[in-house]
Design a protein around this motif. Structure first.
Motif, PDB file in Angstrom:
ATOM      1  N   ILE A  50       4.962  19.302   7.653  1.00 61.11           N
ATOM      2  CA  ILE A  50       6.135  19.564   6.796  1.00 61.11           C
ATOM      3  C   ILE A  50       5.929  20.825   5.973  1.00 61.11           C
ATOM      4  CG2 ILE A  50       7.484  18.649   4.878  1.00 61.11           C
ATOM      5  CD1 ILE A  50       6.937  15.852   5.959  1.00 61.11           C
ATOM      6  N   SER A  51       4.729  20.977   5.387  1.00 65.22           N
ATOM      7  CA  SER A  51       4.462  22.181   4.579  1.00 65.22           C
ATOM      8  C   SER A  51       4.471  23.437   5.441  1.00 65.22           C
ATOM      9  CB  SER A  51       3.110  22.028   3.878  1.00 65.22           C
ATOM     10  OG  SER A  51       2.069  21.904   4.827  1.00 65.22           O
ATOM     11  N   LYS A  52       3.953  23.339   6.669  1.00 70.78           N
ATOM     12  CA  LYS A  52       4.006  24.510   7.555  1.00 70.78           C
ATOM     13  C   LYS A  52       5.447  24.899   7.881  1.00 70.78           C
ATOM     14  CE  LYS A  52      -0.459  24.013   9.890  1.00 70.78           C
ATOM     15  NZ  LYS A  52      -1.141  23.757  11.175  1.00 70.78           N
ATOM     16  N   ARG A  53       6.283  23.866   8.110  1.00 73.36           N
ATOM     17  CA  ARG A  53       7.672  24.153   8.422  1.00 73.36           C
ATOM     18  C   ARG A  53       8.368  24.822   7.240  1.00 73.36           C
ATOM     19  NH1 ARG A  53       9.224  19.321   9.181  1.00 73.36           N
ATOM     20  NH2 ARG A  53       8.379  19.151  11.288  1.00 73.36           N
ATOM     21  N   ILE A  54       8.117  24.284   6.005  1.00 71.00           N
ATOM     22  CA  ILE A  54       8.723  24.898   4.813  1.00 71.00           C
ATOM     23  C   ILE A  54       8.218  26.310   4.618  1.00 71.00           C
ATOM     24  CG2 ILE A  54       8.893  24.709   2.309  1.00 71.00           C
ATOM     25  CD1 ILE A  54       8.729  21.678   2.649  1.00 71.00           C
ATOM     26  N   ARG A  55       6.891  26.521   4.828  1.00 69.72           N
ATOM     27  CA  ARG A  55       6.329  27.863   4.664  1.00 69.72           C
ATOM     28  C   ARG A  55       6.905  28.833   5.701  1.00 69.72           C
ATOM     29  NH1 ARG A  55       1.398  26.586   5.482  1.00 69.72           N
ATOM     30  NH2 ARG A  55       1.117  25.657   3.425  1.00 69.72           N
ATOM     31  N   TRP A  56       7.148  28.337   6.910  1.00 71.94           N
ATOM     32  CA  TRP A  56       7.707  29.195   7.946  1.00 71.94           C
ATOM     33  C   TRP A  56       9.121  29.643   7.591  1.00 71.94           C
ATOM     34  CZ3 TRP A  56      11.803  28.797  11.443  1.00 71.94           C
ATOM     35  CH2 TRP A  56      11.814  29.736  12.477  1.00 71.94           C
ATOM     36  N   PHE A  57       9.950  28.704   7.049  1.00 71.03           N
ATOM     37  CA  PHE A  57      11.300  29.078   6.632  1.00 71.03           C
ATOM     38  C   PHE A  57      11.261  30.081   5.484  1.00 71.03           C
ATOM     39  CE2 PHE A  57      12.676  25.048   8.714  1.00 71.03           C
ATOM     40  CZ  PHE A  57      13.637  25.593   9.547  1.00 71.03           C
ATOM     41  N   GLN A  58      10.319  29.887   4.551  1.00 69.49           N
ATOM     42  CA  GLN A  58      10.201  30.843   3.448  1.00 69.49           C
ATOM     43  C   GLN A  58       9.792  32.223   3.945  1.00 69.49           C
ATOM     44  OE1 GLN A  58       7.476  29.049   0.717  1.00 69.49           O
ATOM     45  NE2 GLN A  58       8.973  27.589  -0.101  1.00 69.49           N
ATOM     46  N   GLN A  59       8.872  32.259   4.901  1.00 65.77           N
ATOM     47  CA  GLN A  59       8.476  33.559   5.467  1.00 65.77           C
ATOM     48  C   GLN A  59       9.642  34.235   6.171  1.00 65.77           C
ATOM     49  OE1 GLN A  59       5.146  32.793   7.984  1.00 65.77           O
ATOM     50  NE2 GLN A  59       3.748  32.325   6.279  1.00 65.77           N
ATOM     51  N   GLN A  60      10.484  33.439   6.862  1.00 70.06           N
ATOM     52  CA  GLN A  60      11.645  34.028   7.521  1.00 70.06           C
ATOM     53  C   GLN A  60      12.596  34.646   6.508  1.00 70.06           C
ATOM     54  OE1 GLN A  60      12.240  34.437  10.716  1.00 70.06           O
ATOM     55  NE2 GLN A  60      10.382  33.409  11.417  1.00 70.06           N
ATOM     56  N   VAL A  61      12.820  33.933   5.399  1.00 76.46           N
ATOM     57  CA  VAL A  61      13.703  34.463   4.357  1.00 76.46           C
ATOM     58  C   VAL A  61      13.116  35.722   3.740  1.00 76.46           C
ATOM     59  CG1 VAL A  61      14.745  33.953   2.120  1.00 76.46           C
ATOM     60  CG2 VAL A  61      14.702  32.200   3.903  1.00 76.46           C
ATOM     61  N   GLN A  62      11.784  35.719   3.482  1.00 79.15           N
ATOM     62  CA  GLN A  62      11.148  36.887   2.895  1.00 79.15           C
ATOM     63  C   GLN A  62      11.213  38.081   3.851  1.00 79.15           C
ATOM     64  OE1 GLN A  62      10.068  37.324  -0.108  1.00 79.15           O
ATOM     65  NE2 GLN A  62      10.421  35.210  -0.816  1.00 79.15           N
ATOM     66  N   ARG A  63      11.028  37.819   5.140  1.00 80.14           N
ATOM     67  CA  ARG A  63      11.115  38.922   6.114  1.00 80.14           C
ATOM     68  C   ARG A  63      12.526  39.522   6.133  1.00 80.14           C
ATOM     69  NH1 ARG A  63       8.111  35.391   9.638  1.00 80.14           N
ATOM     70  NH2 ARG A  63       5.914  35.987   9.702  1.00 80.14           N
ATOM     71  N   ASP A  64      13.520  38.656   6.100  1.00 83.83           N
ATOM     72  CA  ASP A  64      14.902  39.171   6.107  1.00 83.83           C
ATOM     73  C   ASP A  64      15.198  39.994   4.872  1.00 83.83           C
ATOM     74  OD1 ASP A  64      15.150  37.850   8.476  1.00 83.83           O
ATOM     75  OD2 ASP A  64      16.156  36.085   7.614  1.00 83.83           O
TER      76      ASP A  64
END
Length: 473
Positions: free
Chosen positions: A138-152
């Motif tokens: 779950i934490s990896k999934r949340i971190r992945w979404f946050q990284q996607q937002v930061q990249r955008d």
């Protein structure tokens, strides 16, 4: 008058027919009885066979329980046995409630018999264990979404974020190399720490974290074994009760006595002398004691005195000499300080050490308890520093001496004591170190605090003086 023969023939024929009918009825009854008897005989045989089978099954034992790989019950041919348990209410109140509930459920216009009835008993709750790694995923999934937002966001505002992250990472590696080599010249507080710089967007805390430089790898430091680890304790001997100790002592004495007797039987040793006493004198000597009892009594008393003398000589030979006794006492007082050493630092009012009796107690008790350290007297300070090192038992006794047993307010030559507000003795610090800084206990006098600090700095314990100086009673 005589009857005609033609009239007698029909009468005889009718009687014969009636007899035949009776005979047929009797045969029919016999056949029915035989059929009934045969039926009873077959029923009795079936009952006897059933009883014999039950007795045989009871003699051979219950049917063995057979289970397959999944734990289900199977028969001799490997077929799964379906076991159905039905919950039946035994109390009248519960039976009436079941009937009432069934009537309520069937009152509607539409009733589907295929619908399952709810269980009469609540299902028992079982443990619901969490799968290993569930919250990590779950934490990896949340971190992945946050990284996607930061990249955008970084692509929209700063342009090429990958190149900025690479520059930050190279700068961090350079800073780490400079720190390892000792070439870090800037001593002022930086705007951002070097270990945080590669994880920020623009090299500052205000710009926010940059999640593009993070990965899934974790650095695990090497676990070092503690230097003062005593290790596993040694196995303890088995504790025996009082009765077991007596039995063991008795068996050991019997074995020793049997060994002496065997050596005497084989002729290896001489026979021991009879242990004659006054009470068994007449039984041992017999007629000799009757003829001259005075002489026999004198002889027995002389033997008793000889045995007592040999006993005292053996005890004296086993007795420790004064040197051995003092060495044994020192050995018992000596404690193991190879793994760690207890240290205690005391602050003592300097005017009290003018009394030679108190100085003697401080020095002599430290030597008797096998403690090392020093008593530091400084001319410009109002206090003296007492440092002691050793085992926990010796430190505990020395602490009781300085803080409880010593009468600091008494004077040697004057009748009046020190006033109540006078500084006496206080424990400034107590802890543990790997090894002792002093070899033995001694007094050291110096003129200035600089000399005192130099004396302690040579032994690597200059902080003890600062602890005493900053300590408040």
């Amino acid at each position: 008058m005589f009857k005609n023969d033609d009239e007698e023939v029909p009468q005889q024929a009718s009687s014969i027919e009636s007899k035949k009918a009776k005979l047929a009825a009797i045969r029919k009854k016999l056949a029915d009885k035989n059929a009934l008897l045969e039926k009873l005989r077959l029923k009795k045989q079936a009952a006897q066979a059933k009883t014999a089978a039950a007795a045989k099954a009871q003699a051979s034992g219950p049917r063995p329980l057979l289970l397959d790989d999944e734990g289900r019950e199977v028969d001799e041919h490997g077929n799964v046995i379906q076991s159905r348990t039905t919950i039946v209410s035994t109390l009248k109140a519960n039976q009436r409630n079941d009937i009432r509930d069934g009537q309520k459920k069937t009152r509607g216009r539409v009733y589907d018999p295929r619908m399952k009835m709810p269980a009469a008993e609540r299902k028992k709750r079982s443990f619901n264990f969490i799968e290993p790694g569930k919250y990590v995923r779950i934490s990896k999934r949340i971190r992945w979404f946050q990284q996607q937002v930061q990249r955008d966001n970084a692509a929209d505002t700063a342009g090429d974020g990958v190149q900025a992250a690479a520059v930050n990472l190279a700068e961090a590696e350079l800073q780490m190399k400079m720190k390892r080599k000792g070439e870090m010249l800037a001593r002022e507080i930086p705007a951002i720490e070097w270990w945080d710089r590669p994880f920020t967007k623009q090299g500052s805390y205000e710009s926010g974290p940059d999640y593009t430089t993070l990965n899934v790898y974790v650095e695990h430091p090497i676990q070092l074994k503690p230097a003062a680890d005593p290790g596993a304790p040694a196995p303890q001997p088995l504790k025996l009760t009082k009765v077991e100790q007596k039995k063991l002592r008795k068996r050991i004495r019997q074995e020793k006595q049997k060994e002496k007797y065997d050596r005497f039987i084989l002729g290896l040793d001489e026979a021991p002398e009879a242990k004659v006493k006054i009470k068994n004198m007449m039984r041992v000597y017999g007629s000799e004691a009757v003829q001259d009892p005075t002489q026999i009594e004198a002889k027995v008393r002389q033997e008793m005195m000889e045995r007592q003398r040999r006993h005292e000589e053996r005890n004296q030979a086993r007795k420790l000499t004064p040197e051995e006794r003092s060495a044994k006492k020192r050995r018992k007082m000596r404690e193991d300080t190879s793994l760690k050493t207890k240290v205690a630092v005391y602050r003592v009012g300097k005017m009290h050490l003018a009394d030679p009796r108190k100085k003697f107690k401080i020095d002599k008790n430290a030597q008797q308890l096998n403690l090392s350290g020093c008593c530091l007297l400084c001319g410009t300070s109002e206090f003296a520093v007492v440092i002691v090192e050793g085992g926990p038992k010796g430190l505990r006794k020395y602490k009781g001496l300085l803080l409880r047993r010593m009468k600091w307010l008494e004077r040697q030559d004057e009748d009046t004591d020190f006033p109540e507000g006078t500084e006496t003795c206080a424990l400034a610090w107590e802890g543990e170190t790997l090894k002792a800084a002093f070899r033995n206990f001694a007094f050291y006098a110096c003129d200035t605090e600089l000399e005192a600090r130099k004396y302690l700095e040579d032994r690597g314990v200059v902080q003890y003086f600062d602890m005493c100086k900053n300590h408040n009673n």
